[in-house]
Design an enzyme around this catalytic site. Structure first.
Site, short mmCIF file in Angstrom:
data_model
loop_
_atom_site.label_atom_id
_atom_site.label_comp_id
_atom_site.label_asym_id
_atom_site.label_seq_id
_atom_site.Cartn_x
_atom_site.Cartn_y
_atom_site.Cartn_z
N HIS A 20 0.73 -1.23 -0.08
CA HIS A 20 0.05 -0.03 0.06
C HIS A 20 0.86 1.09 -0.02
O HIS A 20 2.06 1.27 0.43
CB HIS A 20 -0.98 0.11 1.14
CG HIS A 20 -0.31 -0.07 2.45
ND1 HIS A 20 0.35 1.36 3.03
CD2 HIS A 20 0.22 -0.91 3.47
CE1 HIS A 20 0.90 1.17 4.16
NE2 HIS A 20 0.80 -0.39 4.37
N GLU B 283 -2.10 -6.80 7.26
CA GLU B 283 -0.63 -6.83 8.15
C GLU B 283 -0.55 -7.42 9.31
O GLU B 283 -1.35 -8.02 9.89
CB GLU B 283 -0.57 -4.95 8.35
CG GLU B 283 0.58 -4.78 8.93
CD GLU B 283 2.19 -5.15 8.10
OE1 GLU B 283 2.30 -6.22 7.86
OE2 GLU B 283 2.86 -4.29 7.88
#
Length: 293
Positions: free
Chosen positions: A68, A170
């Site tokens: 990202h 994550e």
């Protein structure tokens, strides 16, 4: 925990195969070393050939891993330093200047970084790179937006919509930036994305007191690789939009060293689900053609 299958990376095709090289977020040709005009048709034809000639339990795939773009939590860590961030600031939702948790958004720079991926995708699509056969994405807003921007307008249509998958998230726990939003929020925020059936309404996995270990993240990434090789049998080009910790765990699971990927960066990697199978020889994709280093 033991696994019946061992995965291994197949190096030689991409600049990201060199773990010691200076990482460029979005290298030319997305990292493919072959600079010839027909580079992608040649590479894809080789993958198809290897899959056609391999035993039934052997297959080859290549993965586009997208980190990202910069989120507000990245700004917070840079502001306070990694040590103070891990010990203190990551455990709260923000400071007087910004909010970084839960589920922070992309900064303006982060959106631009995702647009940088999109720009290179457009160029490579014109050179013969097809849409990914499957697209997976983390459930965090920063990854959802990066995925949306990176593929926007690249192709007239995609054969499959993006699938939001819990295990692509994550490294989990303690840090408020790594607590996801609700399933309802994701469905409203990205109505054109699909959400896997098992993703719960609330984030039941985030623990304010326990952080996942690197080994646990790698095992979780391994579960995604298992899923791809077991279920996506007709697909050999997979994109996953995720995070630094997950991508590091993914590379570890296929026997690769960590690649120091900046925000908005990409890694291309080829992998096989068995050792000792036919070798994907990078020189065979370029006989009679000039390669760039």
């Amino acid at each position: 925990m033991s696994f019946p299958t061992r995965y291994e990376s197949v190096p030689g095709f991409f600049v990201q195969d060199d773990a010691h090289a200076i990482a460029v977020a979005v290298p030319p040709r997305l990292g493919l070393k072959d600079a010839s005009d027909d580079r992608w048709p040649k590479f894809l034809a080789l993958v198809e050939k290897l899959n056609a000639e391999s035993p039934p339990d052997v297959s080859y795939k290549f993965f586009l891993l997208i980190r990202h773009g910069q989120g507000y939590h990245n700004v917070g860590e840079a502001k306070y330093g990694s040590v103070d961030w891990d010990l203190n600031w990551s455990r709260i939702n923000g400071d007087d200047e910004m909010t970084w948790g839960p589920d922070p958004l992309l900064t303006p720079l982060g959106k631009q970084q995702a647009a940088d991926v999109q720009r290179e995708m457009v160029l490579e699509a014109a050179a013969g790179l097809p849409p990914p056969h499957k697209r997976y994405c983390s459930p965090f807003s920063r990854a959802l937006d990066t995925c949306d921007i990176a593929f926007a307008g690249v192709y007239e249509e995609h054969p499959y919509p993006v699938l939001v998958v819990e295990d692509c998230r994550e490294e989990n726990g303690v840090h408020t930036c790594d607590k996801r939003n609700t399933r309802s929020y994701i469905a409203n925020y990205k109505p054109h994305f699909l959400i896997e059936e098992g993703l719960t309404e609330l984030d039941d996995l985030w623990d304010p007191n326990v952080r996942e270990t690197k080994e646990e993240v790698s095992l979780r990434a391994r579960s995604i690789i298992d899923r791809v090789f077991a279920n996506d049998t007709e697909s050999y080009y997979i994109s996953i939009t995720s995070h630094s910790g997950f991508i590091t765990g993914f590379l570890q699971a296929i026997g690769r060293e960590r690649y120091p990927l900046p925000t908005g960066g990409i890694v291309l990697t080829a992998a096989s689900n068995v050792s000792g199978a036919n070798t994907l020889n990078s020189s065979s994709t370029n006989r009679g053609h000039t390669r760039s280093g």
